[in-house]
Design a protein around this motif. Structure first.
Motif, PDB file in Angstrom:
ATOM      1  N   ASP A 165       0.862  -1.374  -0.035  1.00 35.20           N
ATOM      2  CA  ASP A 165       0.045   0.113   0.047  1.00 35.20           C
ATOM      3  C   ASP A 165       0.910   1.261   0.013  1.00 35.20           C
ATOM      4  O   ASP A 165       0.135   2.425  -0.089  1.00 35.20           O
ATOM      5  N   ALA A 166       2.190   0.996   0.105  1.00 31.60           N
ATOM      6  CA  ALA A 166       2.934   2.339   0.101  1.00 31.60           C
ATOM      7  C   ALA A 166       2.897   3.380   1.079  1.00 31.60           C
ATOM      8  O   ALA A 166       3.152   4.522   1.159  1.00 31.60           O
ATOM      9  N   GLU A 167       2.431   2.528   2.309  1.00 31.38           N
ATOM     10  CA  GLU A 167       2.318   3.643   3.404  1.00 31.38           C
ATOM     11  C   GLU A 167       3.620   4.136   3.870  1.00 31.38           C
ATOM     12  O   GLU A 167       3.886   5.368   4.337  1.00 31.38           O
ATOM     13  N   VAL A 168       4.548   3.084   4.045  1.00 31.52           N
ATOM     14  CA  VAL A 168       5.990   3.685   4.455  1.00 31.52           C
ATOM     15  C   VAL A 168       6.551   4.461   3.577  1.00 31.52           C
ATOM     16  O   VAL A 168       7.229   5.613   4.095  1.00 31.52           O
ATOM     17  N   LEU A 169       6.118   4.440   2.219  1.00 32.60           N
ATOM     18  CA  LEU A 169       6.833   5.429   1.152  1.00 32.60           C
ATOM     19  C   LEU A 169       6.295   6.750   1.407  1.00 32.60           C
ATOM     20  O   LEU A 169       6.907   7.774   1.523  1.00 32.60           O
ATOM     21  N   GLN A 170       4.992   6.827   1.751  1.00 34.66           N
ATOM     22  CA  GLN A 170       4.216   8.074   1.956  1.00 34.66           C
ATOM     23  C   GLN A 170       4.676   8.723   3.415  1.00 34.66           C
ATOM     24  O   GLN A 170       4.908   9.972   3.227  1.00 34.66           O
ATOM     25  N   GLU A 171       4.914   7.831   4.365  1.00 34.08           N
ATOM     26  CA  GLU A 171       5.301   8.434   5.576  1.00 34.08           C
ATOM     27  C   GLU A 171       7.001   9.022   5.460  1.00 34.08           C
ATOM     28  O   GLU A 171       7.150  10.072   5.975  1.00 34.08           O
ATOM     29  N   MET A 172       7.468   8.535   4.734  1.00 37.99           N
ATOM     30  CA  MET A 172       9.041   8.706   4.522  1.00 37.99           C
ATOM     31  C   MET A 172       8.844  10.154   3.697  1.00 37.99           C
ATOM     32  O   MET A 172       9.721  11.151   4.010  1.00 37.99           O
ATOM     33  N   GLN A 173       7.946  10.391   2.691  1.00 41.62           N
ATOM     34  CA  GLN A 173       7.885  11.623   1.850  1.00 41.62           C
ATOM     35  C   GLN A 173       7.390  12.556   2.719  1.00 41.62           C
ATOM     36  O   GLN A 173       7.954  13.879   2.616  1.00 41.62           O
ATOM     37  N   GLN A 174       6.631  12.433   3.519  1.00 40.00           N
ATOM     38  CA  GLN A 174       6.201  13.375   4.481  1.00 40.00           C
ATOM     39  C   GLN A 174       7.214  13.808   5.540  1.00 40.00           C
ATOM     40  O   GLN A 174       7.290  15.088   6.000  1.00 40.00           O
ATOM     41  N   HIS A 175       7.982  12.762   5.939  1.00 42.23           N
ATOM     42  CA  HIS A 175       9.159  13.222   6.938  1.00 42.23           C
ATOM     43  C   HIS A 175      10.169  14.025   6.169  1.00 42.23           C
ATOM     44  O   HIS A 175      10.817  14.950   6.849  1.00 42.23           O
ATOM     45  N   PHE A 176      10.378  13.984   4.748  1.00 42.81           N
ATOM     46  CA  PHE A 176      11.536  14.566   4.168  1.00 42.81           C
ATOM     47  C   PHE A 176      10.726  16.103   4.091  1.00 42.81           C
ATOM     48  O   PHE A 176      11.495  17.127   4.334  1.00 42.81           O
ATOM     49  N   LYS A 177       9.398  16.177   3.721  1.00 37.38           N
ATOM     50  CA  LYS A 177       8.780  17.579   3.773  1.00 37.38           C
ATOM     51  C   LYS A 177       9.025  18.347   4.990  1.00 37.38           C
ATOM     52  O   LYS A 177       9.087  19.548   5.234  1.00 37.38           O
ATOM     53  N   ASP A 178       8.739  17.549   6.327  1.00 36.99           N
ATOM     54  CA  ASP A 178       8.691  18.287   7.394  1.00 36.99           C
ATOM     55  C   ASP A 178      10.165  18.587   8.108  1.00 36.99           C
ATOM     56  O   ASP A 178      10.413  19.258   8.717  1.00 36.99           O
ATOM     57  N   HIS A 179      11.182  17.679   7.348  1.00 34.94           N
ATOM     58  CA  HIS A 179      12.741  17.971   7.774  1.00 34.94           C
ATOM     59  C   HIS A 179      13.646  18.365   6.764  1.00 34.94           C
ATOM     60  O   HIS A 179      14.118  17.378   6.102  1.00 34.94           O
ATOM     61  N   PRO A 180      13.424  19.496   6.211  1.00 33.74           N
ATOM     62  CA  PRO A 180      14.355  19.687   4.845  1.00 33.74           C
ATOM     63  C   PRO A 180      15.777  19.584   5.233  1.00 33.74           C
ATOM     64  O   PRO A 180      16.171  20.050   6.411  1.00 33.74           O
ATOM     65  N   VAL A 181      16.531  19.485   4.127  1.00 34.73           N
ATOM     66  CA  VAL A 181      17.943  19.535   4.175  1.00 34.73           C
ATOM     67  C   VAL A 181      18.552  20.438   3.294  1.00 34.73           C
ATOM     68  O   VAL A 181      17.959  20.619   2.311  1.00 34.73           O
ATOM     69  N   GLU A 182      19.856  20.850   3.465  1.00 36.51           N
ATOM     70  CA  GLU A 182      20.435  21.561   2.306  1.00 36.51           C
ATOM     71  C   GLU A 182      20.921  20.795   1.115  1.00 36.51           C
ATOM     72  O   GLU A 182      21.248  21.291   0.320  1.00 36.51           O
TER      73      GLU A 182
END
Length: 418
Positions: A289-306
């Motif tokens: 269901d790609a649930e973990v994939l969506q959670e990872m994408q949301q984590h990257f949006k909430d914690h941006p990097v340079e």
């Protein structure tokens, strides 16, 4: 056997002693001193070579000593020079002095050479000391001792891509699918106990080197698990591929695992933590269901990097998404290589066959065998070749037309026409 750190002592060869001798020969009065000099001791030379992937040659030998120089002899015979000892090491080997802890030399370019210990100078024979005021010298000097070094050889693999992640994240499986490397693969953690290198051939003209290091866990900086001493093998890698397991066997959260590994990287080296990375969610067939994939994408949006960071989902067992991942890695590697060439840095060859070989020096050809005179011989002279009449020879002389031909031409011009 993979060895990436050894402690070795090197000693160059001692120079040969000079000789005290006098010429004593019948009917040769006042022969004088004729003692020869001693030969120079052999040096120890390091050379970085493609194809050497480990320091295993130094694992079971603690001391290395080069040949000594031979002593001088009478009749002005000088001693033979000691043979140099040439040792081949992998590209990326650092030579570290144990006493002071500084890096003596970092061998990164194929063919790069470095004399770690110089041989001792040979002693002088008594013939060196003769003069108008000292016609019978009876002194000579002994050879100088060779240099000694106590060093640590540390290998930092030169790879384009470094695979990092938790144990059982699928690093070895991915490496075995995209390259010809065959690392050990098992269901238990810490299967990989030493780094593995693999060459990934995208097509006939494009390829890159991937380094798979043992799995990291939280607390590796304090020595937990295998520690993070193997991270030096990805220090030179321009791109990090961080593998994350969606459903870990221990029931941990994949996002927390990712954050824990990032923190270990930061504790090891700040520059490595800010390096570009590709986050790869492995074993995607376990996340239908790609649930973990969506959670990872949301984590990257909430914690941006340079730095640049992208997310991929693959399955090495089912060969899902491997082609897209390899193409993206190849594009990143090509871009980095282009930047290195623009900055004046050398891009190391991947295989030994890619190393340019030095062309042999051409033998000097005599002047008479070059140019128009190359085909001449005793049976084939210059007067027999009309094309060479009037031309200058290699010796600076002009080749004249044969007299018989000149006479025939003159007579034909003066004869009346019928």
């Amino acid at each position: 056997m993979f060895i990436d750190r050894v402690e070795v002592e090197f000693t160059a060869g001692k120079g040969g002693d000079g000789c005290t001798s006098f010429r004593r020969e019948k009917f040769v009065p006042r022969g004088g001193p004729d003692g020869g000099d001693g030969g120079k001791g052999g040096s120890i030379i390091f050379e970085a070579r493609v194809g050497v992937n480990s320091l295993a040659a130094f694992a079971n030998r603690r001391f290395f000593r080069a040949d000594k120089g031979r002593h001088g002899e009478g009749s002005l015979r000088h001693g033979r020079k000691g043979r140099d000892m040439r040792l081949f090491v992998p590209c990326g080997t650092s030579v570290i002095d144990i006493a002071d802890g500084f890096v003596i030399k970092d061998l990164t370019t194929p063919g790069e050479q470095f004399v770690i210990c110089r041989g001792g100078r040979g002693g002088h024979g008594n013939a060196r000391f003769k003069s108008s005021t000292n016609q019978v010298p009876r002194t000579h000097t002994v050879g100088a001792p060779g240099e000694e070094r106590h060093v640590v050889l540390e290998l930092k693999s030169i790879a384009d891509v470094g695979l990092i992640g938790k144990p059982n994240a699928g690093k070895s499986t991915l490496l075995s699918r995209i390259s010809s490397a065959r690392p050990e693969i098992a269901e238990y953690p810490f299967t990989t106990k030493f780094p593995n290198l693999g060459i990934v051939d995208v097509d006939q003209e494009r390829s890159f080197v991937t380094a798979d290091i043992p799995g990291l866990i939280e607390g590796a900086s304090d020595g937990v698990g295998l520690g993070h001493e193997f991270l030096r093998h990805v220090e030179r890698a321009g791109l990090l591929v961080h593998l994350v397991e969606p459903t870990p066997v221990d029931g941990s959260d994949p996002i927390e695992n990712y954050a824990a590994i990032r923190e270990e990287l930061r504790q090891y080296d700040e520059n490595m933590a800010d390096r570009d990375e590709l986050v790869v969610l492995t074993k995607s067939e376990l996340d239908p269901d790609a649930e973990v994939l969506q959670e990872m994408q949301q984590h990257f949006k909430d914690h941006p990097v340079e730095h640049q960071r992208d997310l991929f989902a693959i399955s090495a067992a089912a060969e899902i998404g491997l082609r897209e991942l390899v193409e993206e890695i190849m594009d990143r590697v090509t871009e980095r290589r282009q930047e290195m060439m623009e900055a004046g840095e050398d891009v190391n060859p991947i295989r030994e066959v890619d190393v340019p070989t030095e062309s042999k020096k051409k033998r000097r050809v005599p002047p008479h065998k070059v140019g128009p005179t190359a085909a001449l011989s005793n049976d084939h002279q210059a007067r027999d070749v009309p094309e060479m009449w009037g031309k200058q020879s290699p010796m600076g002389r002009t080749l004249a037309e044969p007299e018989e031909q000149q006479d025939a031409t003159t007579h034909s011009d003066s004869d009346p026409q019928p």
